[in-house]
Design a protein around this motif. Structure first.
Motif, short mmCIF file in Angstrom:
data_model
loop_
_atom_site.label_atom_id
_atom_site.label_comp_id
_atom_site.label_asym_id
_atom_site.label_seq_id
_atom_site.Cartn_x
_atom_site.Cartn_y
_atom_site.Cartn_z
N GLY A 1 0.80 -1.22 0.00
CA GLY A 1 0.00 0.00 0.00
C GLY A 1 0.83 1.27 0.00
O GLY A 1 0.31 2.36 -0.24
N GLN A 2 2.13 1.16 0.25
CA GLN A 2 2.98 2.34 0.29
C GLN A 2 3.50 2.70 -1.10
O GLN A 2 3.23 2.00 -2.08
CB GLN A 2 4.14 2.13 1.27
N SER A 3 4.26 3.78 -1.15
CA SER A 3 4.81 4.27 -2.42
C SER A 3 6.31 4.48 -2.29
O SER A 3 6.82 4.75 -1.20
CB SER A 3 4.16 5.59 -2.82
N PHE A 4 7.00 4.38 -3.42
CA PHE A 4 8.40 4.78 -3.51
C PHE A 4 8.47 6.02 -4.40
O PHE A 4 7.67 6.19 -5.34
CB PHE A 4 9.26 3.69 -4.13
N GLY A 5 9.42 6.89 -4.10
CA GLY A 5 9.65 8.06 -4.93
C GLY A 5 10.80 7.79 -5.88
O GLY A 5 11.75 7.09 -5.54
N VAL A 6 10.71 8.33 -7.07
CA VAL A 6 11.78 8.22 -8.07
C VAL A 6 12.15 9.62 -8.52
O VAL A 6 11.27 10.43 -8.87
CB VAL A 6 11.35 7.38 -9.28
N GLN A 7 13.44 9.92 -8.51
CA GLN A 7 13.92 11.24 -8.96
C GLN A 7 14.54 11.10 -10.34
O GLN A 7 15.62 10.53 -10.50
CB GLN A 7 14.94 11.81 -7.99
N PRO A 8 13.85 11.59 -11.38
CA PRO A 8 14.40 11.46 -12.74
C PRO A 8 15.67 12.28 -12.90
O PRO A 8 15.88 13.28 -12.21
CB PRO A 8 13.26 12.00 -13.62
N LEU A 9 16.51 11.84 -13.81
CA LEU A 9 17.75 12.56 -14.08
C LEU A 9 17.46 13.95 -14.63
O LEU A 9 16.41 14.21 -15.19
CB LEU A 9 18.60 11.77 -15.07
N GLY A 10 18.43 14.83 -14.49
CA GLY A 10 18.32 16.16 -15.08
C GLY A 10 17.91 17.22 -14.08
O GLY A 10 17.72 16.96 -12.90
N ASP B 1 20.40 -0.29 -15.06
CA ASP B 1 20.33 1.15 -14.77
C ASP B 1 20.08 1.38 -13.28
O ASP B 1 19.41 0.57 -12.62
CB ASP B 1 19.21 1.81 -15.56
N GLU B 2 20.61 2.47 -12.76
CA GLU B 2 20.39 2.85 -11.37
C GLU B 2 19.36 3.96 -11.27
O GLU B 2 19.34 4.87 -12.10
CB GLU B 2 21.70 3.29 -10.70
N LEU B 3 18.53 3.87 -10.24
CA LEU B 3 17.51 4.88 -9.98
C LEU B 3 17.75 5.52 -8.63
O LEU B 3 18.11 4.82 -7.67
CB LEU B 3 16.11 4.24 -10.00
N THR B 4 17.55 6.82 -8.54
CA THR B 4 17.59 7.50 -7.25
C THR B 4 16.19 7.45 -6.67
O THR B 4 15.24 7.97 -7.26
CB THR B 4 18.05 8.95 -7.42
N MET B 5 16.05 6.83 -5.49
CA MET B 5 14.72 6.55 -4.95
C MET B 5 14.59 7.04 -3.50
O MET B 5 15.57 7.11 -2.76
CB MET B 5 14.42 5.04 -5.01
N THR B 6 13.35 7.37 -3.14
CA THR B 6 13.03 7.79 -1.78
C THR B 6 11.88 6.96 -1.24
O THR B 6 11.25 6.20 -1.96
CB THR B 6 12.62 9.28 -1.74
N ASN C 1 15.47 17.71 -10.71
CA ASN C 1 14.07 17.39 -10.93
C ASN C 1 13.43 16.87 -9.64
O ASN C 1 14.09 16.21 -8.83
CB ASN C 1 13.92 16.33 -12.02
N HIS C 2 12.17 17.18 -9.46
CA HIS C 2 11.46 16.75 -8.26
C HIS C 2 11.19 15.26 -8.27
O HIS C 2 11.11 14.62 -9.33
CB HIS C 2 10.13 17.50 -8.13
N VAL C 3 11.03 14.71 -7.08
CA VAL C 3 10.70 13.29 -6.91
C VAL C 3 9.24 13.05 -7.28
O VAL C 3 8.36 13.83 -6.93
CB VAL C 3 10.96 12.85 -5.46
N ARG C 4 8.97 11.97 -8.01
CA ARG C 4 7.61 11.54 -8.30
C ARG C 4 7.32 10.25 -7.54
O ARG C 4 8.17 9.36 -7.46
CB ARG C 4 7.44 11.27 -9.79
#
Length: 229
Positions: free
Chosen positions: A98-107, A172-177, A119-122
Motif C-alpha cells: 500500500g505504500q509508495s516509492f519516490g523516483v527522482q528522474p535525471l536532469g 540502470d540505477e535509480l535515485t529513490m526515496t 528534478n522533483h521526486v515523483r
C-alpha cells in the motif's frame, strides 16, 4: 485458483506478457488447482511500518540507489495507456503493501526563481508485496503508465518521470526515496473467511498487485485465504 484473462500481472510469468491484464480479477479456489504459494526466504511480519526512511529532505537517510533488474512492456490499448512493469533491486529496503516509492528522474529544471535545481521526486505505488517478486525482501516492483497526451494546442506532451522509467534498461540505477504513505489493512481475525472488496480510487493496478501477491503468492502463516471475488 482461476483468474479472468491472464494471471501474469501477479506472478513472475508477467515477463512474457504482451498485453495489459484485466484490472478486474475473479479468483476462486477449485479442486485440483495449482498452489501458487511459495515460502518466503525471510520473515518480515514483525517489521514496523516504515515512513520516509529515505528522503531528499527530512528522512533518516538520503535517497537510496535502486538497480533495475527487469523492464517488461505489458502493452495497452493506445500509447496513452502504455504500461511497463519494472522490477528493482532495492538492496533490502523495508516497505509494506500500500505504500509508495519516490523516483527522482535525471536532469534539472529551472524553478520560479530562475535557479537550476534537480528534478522533483515523483511517487509511484508499490506493486509488490513486502517480500518482492523474488520473495527475499530485496526487490520491489513498479507498474508504470507512460504518460503521453496532447495539450490544447495539439502538441504532444510527455510525462518526465513515467517516460524516464519506461525507457530504463536492466542494470540502470535509480535515485529513490520512501517508502511513504499508509498501508493496506487486513482483518486481524477470521482472515481466511472474511470477504475483501478492493476499490480503486485512481491508484491504478499497482497497489492491488501488491495486495494480491500477498494473498495468493506469499506463503505467510496466518495470511491464507480461501478465495477472492
Amino acid at each position: 485458483m482461476q483468474f479472468a484473462r491472464k494471471q501474469c500481472v501477479l506472478c513472475p510469468s508477467f515477463l512474457k506478457c504482451s498485453r495489459v491484464p484485466a484490472v478486474r480479477v475473479h479468483a476462486a479456489v477449485t479442486p485440483g488447482a495449482k498452489n501458487l504459494r511459495e515460502r518466503t526466504t525471510v520473515n518480515l511480519e514483525q517489521t514496523e511500518t516504515p515512513l520516509n526512511t529515505y528522503n531528499v529532505k527530512g528522512g533518516k537517510y538520503p535517497p537510496f540507489k535502486g538497480k533495475v533488474l527487469a523492464v517488461e512492456r505489458l502493452g495497452g490499448r493506445d500509447k496513452e495507456r502504455d504500461v511497463t512493469n519494472i522490477v528493482i533491486d532495492t538492496g533490502g529496503v523495508v516497505y509494506h503493501e500500500g505504500q509508495s516509492f519516490g523516483v527522482q528522474p535525471l536532469g534539472t529544471k529551472v524553478n520560479s526563481r530562475g535557479v537550476s535545481v534537480p528534478n522533483h521526486v515523483r511517487l509511484y505505488s508499490i506493486a509488490a508485496s513486502r517480500y518482492g517478486d523474488t520473495r527475499d525482501g530485496r526487490t520491489t516492483t513498479l507498474c508504470v503508465v507512460r504518460v503521453v497526451y496532447k495539450d490544447a494546442e495539439g502538441k504532444e506532451v510527455r510525462g518526465l518521470c513515467s517516460n524516464y522509467l519506461a525507457d530504463t534498461k536492466p542494470g540502470d540505477e535509480l535515485t529513490m526515496t520512501g517508502p511513504s504513505g499508509a498501508v493496506l489493512l487486513l482483518p486481524e481475525q477470521h482472515f481466511e473467511k472474511t470477504p475483501i472488496v478492493c476499490v480503486s480510487t485512481g491508484t491504478g493496478i499497482a497497489p492491488f498487485r501488491s495486495f494480491w501477491r500477498r494473498l495468493f503468492y506469499d506463503a505467510v502463516p496466518g495470511h491464507e485465504v480461501e478465495g477472492f471475488q
